[in-house]
Design a protein around this motif. Structure first.
Motif, PDB file in Angstrom:
ATOM      1  N   GLU A  72     -11.896  -2.107   3.110  1.00 59.10           N
ATOM      2  CA  GLU A  72     -12.478  -1.615   1.871  1.00 59.10           C
ATOM      3  C   GLU A  72     -13.523  -2.631   1.436  1.00 59.10           C
ATOM      4  N   SER A  73     -14.658  -2.146   0.938  1.00 59.76           N
ATOM      5  CA  SER A  73     -15.714  -3.093   0.585  1.00 59.76           C
ATOM      6  C   SER A  73     -16.635  -2.492  -0.463  1.00 59.76           C
ATOM      7  N   GLU A  74     -17.292  -3.385  -1.199  1.00 60.11           N
ATOM      8  CA  GLU A  74     -18.285  -3.001  -2.193  1.00 60.11           C
ATOM      9  C   GLU A  74     -19.429  -3.994  -2.113  1.00 60.11           C
ATOM     10  N   THR A  86     -15.261  -7.975   0.406  1.00 62.51           N
ATOM     11  CA  THR A  86     -14.612  -7.088   1.378  1.00 62.51           C
ATOM     12  C   THR A  86     -13.132  -7.416   1.468  1.00 62.51           C
ATOM     13  N   GLU A 115      -9.247 -11.132   1.959  1.00 64.15           N
ATOM     14  CA  GLU A 115     -10.268 -10.725   0.990  1.00 64.15           C
ATOM     15  C   GLU A 115     -11.289 -11.843   0.814  1.00 64.15           C
ATOM     16  N   THR A 121       0.850  -1.190   0.000  1.00 67.32           N
ATOM     17  CA  THR A 121       0.000   0.000   0.000  1.00 67.32           C
ATOM     18  C   THR A 121       0.882   1.235   0.000  1.00 67.32           C
ATOM     19  N   LEU A 180     -19.171   1.661   6.367  1.00 67.10           N
ATOM     20  CA  LEU A 180     -17.725   1.405   6.512  1.00 67.10           C
ATOM     21  C   LEU A 180     -17.053   2.240   7.601  1.00 67.10           C
ATOM     22  N   TRP A 238      -7.865  -1.556   8.702  1.00 66.36           N
ATOM     23  CA  TRP A 238      -8.912  -0.813   8.023  1.00 66.36           C
ATOM     24  C   TRP A 238      -9.527  -1.726   6.949  1.00 66.36           C
ATOM     25  N   SER A 264     -21.293   1.493   1.789  1.00 65.44           N
ATOM     26  CA  SER A 264     -20.286   2.553   1.937  1.00 65.44           C
ATOM     27  C   SER A 264     -20.568   3.425   3.154  1.00 65.44           C
TER      28      SER A 264
END
Length: 369
Positions: free
Chosen positions: A348-350, A355, A296, A287, A307, A346, A304
């Motif tokens: 990140e997801s959609e 996720t 993942e 990163t 989150l 932390w 969103s």
């Protein structure tokens, strides 16, 4: 310090200014010789210094004693400065009574919490006995062969998955849908695993308060830690038919093994819970900050708007409202543990795509002065 002293004595200062102004005005009106007025003012200034300097020194000394008393507040009022006025005595007496009441409340709270911790700790250990017994019974059922074709049958009209009859064996409310031995034991194993997980989460929640005394930092192989978590959930991967993509990361980290394993177990548990089909991947990713461990999944994802709050205590979000059994404690515990280990986490997801959870396991260098 001088400014604070003058602000506290502002009435005396203004009184002195008014008296000097009055003296100077009267002397001017009566045409008193200026050298006599100057001499009188100089004598007044000397007397003010003689009384003001010791007062200022007492002010400084008392301020320092109060600062020391504040730093050692938990040890009591032994270091409180001596009272010089009746008002100060009143204040100290009120503070002393307040402190005694605070100690009594704190003591009662500690006793009540310790009793609660002891009880739930005992309960968690006792509940493991029937859980172990259920595991043994399920293993025996897996290896059981029914004679004369007596076994569980499967009906195409199965609605609620309830077990009501066996060939040659009738239950009270017979006539309902039937399930196979394999499907029955599969569901039992899943539910039993959830029970074990909830018990471990309850114990961890109780231990969080005294976590600092339990930490032991060493350099560990990250692969060894990951394998411990994956091994625990291997049966869940098989039962739910979820694929696992894991390539050894070959990285060493300075951390506490037990607590980092707990974090990984919770993250794998969440991934399995919300992944109905597909796979879960564990890998390293570079990163903008540094190399991170990523978990993942191809699950249902997170909205969103949810989150930013997923790590809050008790927050369940849209997914939690859909799954009424969600407690909102798992990710809160993960964040709390990672903060204590001085790692970062932390997400990140959609929605509908899955996720990604990032674990930054580096530690900031501490500069000794």
């Amino acid at each position: 310090m001088m400014g604070a002293f003058l602000r506290e004595r502002k009435r005396e200062v203004w009184l002195g200014v008014v008296l000097v102004g009055t003296f100077a005005s009267v002397s001017y009106l009566y045409r008193v010789r200026m050298d006599a007025v100057t001499y009188a003012l100089m004598l007044s200034a000397v007397f003010c210094l003689l009384f003001g300097v010791p007062d200022f020194l007492r002010f400084v000394r008392k301020h320092r004693e109060l600062v020391e008393a504040e730093s050692g507040f938990l040890s009591g009022f032994a270091k409180m400065p001596e009272c010089e006025t009746l008002i100060e005595e009143d204040y100290q007496r009120i503070l002393s009574k307040f402190y005694e009441a605070l100690l009594e409340t704190d003591s009662a709270g500690r006793i009540a919490r310790q009793e609660m911790v002891d009880y739930y700790g005992m309960w968690a250990h006792q509940i493991k006995t029937p859980i172990a017994a259920m595991h043994v019974l399920l293993q025996a059922l897996d290896g059981c062969e029914f004679e004369d074709g007596c076994g569980f049958e499967e009906d195409g009209e199965d609605v609620d998955g309830s077990l009501t009859s066996v060939q040659g064996c009738e239950f009270e409310d017979g006539g309902g849908p039937l399930v196979s031995v394999r499907g029955f034991t599969k569901e039992m194993k899943l539910e039993l695993f959830k029970i074990e997980q909830y018990v471990e989460m309850a114990l961890t929640y109780l231990r969080m308060e005294d976590m600092s005394s339990d930490l032991s930092f060493e350099v560990f192989s990250l692969d060894s830690i990951i394998r411990q978590a994956v091994r625990k959930y291997s049966q869940m991967f098989i039962l739910k038919r979820i694929g696992l993509v894991y390539v050894p990361v070959e990285l060493k980290v300075l951390t506490d093994e037990k607590w980092l394993v707990f974090v990984l177990e919770q993250l794998l548990s969440n991934a399995l819970k919300y992944t109905l089909s597909g796979k879960i991947s564990i890998y390293l990713e570079d990163t903008s900050c540094q190399t991170c461990l990523v978990i993942e999944d191809t699950g249902i994802g997170i909205c969103s708007e949810d989150l930013p709050r997923v790590f809050e205590k008790g927050f369940t979000g849209y997914n939690g409202r859909t799954d009424k059994k969600s407690t909102g404690i798992g990710l809160y515990l993960c964040k709390s543990v990672m903060d204590r280990l001085r790692h970062r986490i932390w997400m990140e997801s959609e929605v509908g795509a899955g996720t990604k959870v990032y674990l930054s396991l580096g530690r900031e260098n501490v500069r000794h002065e």
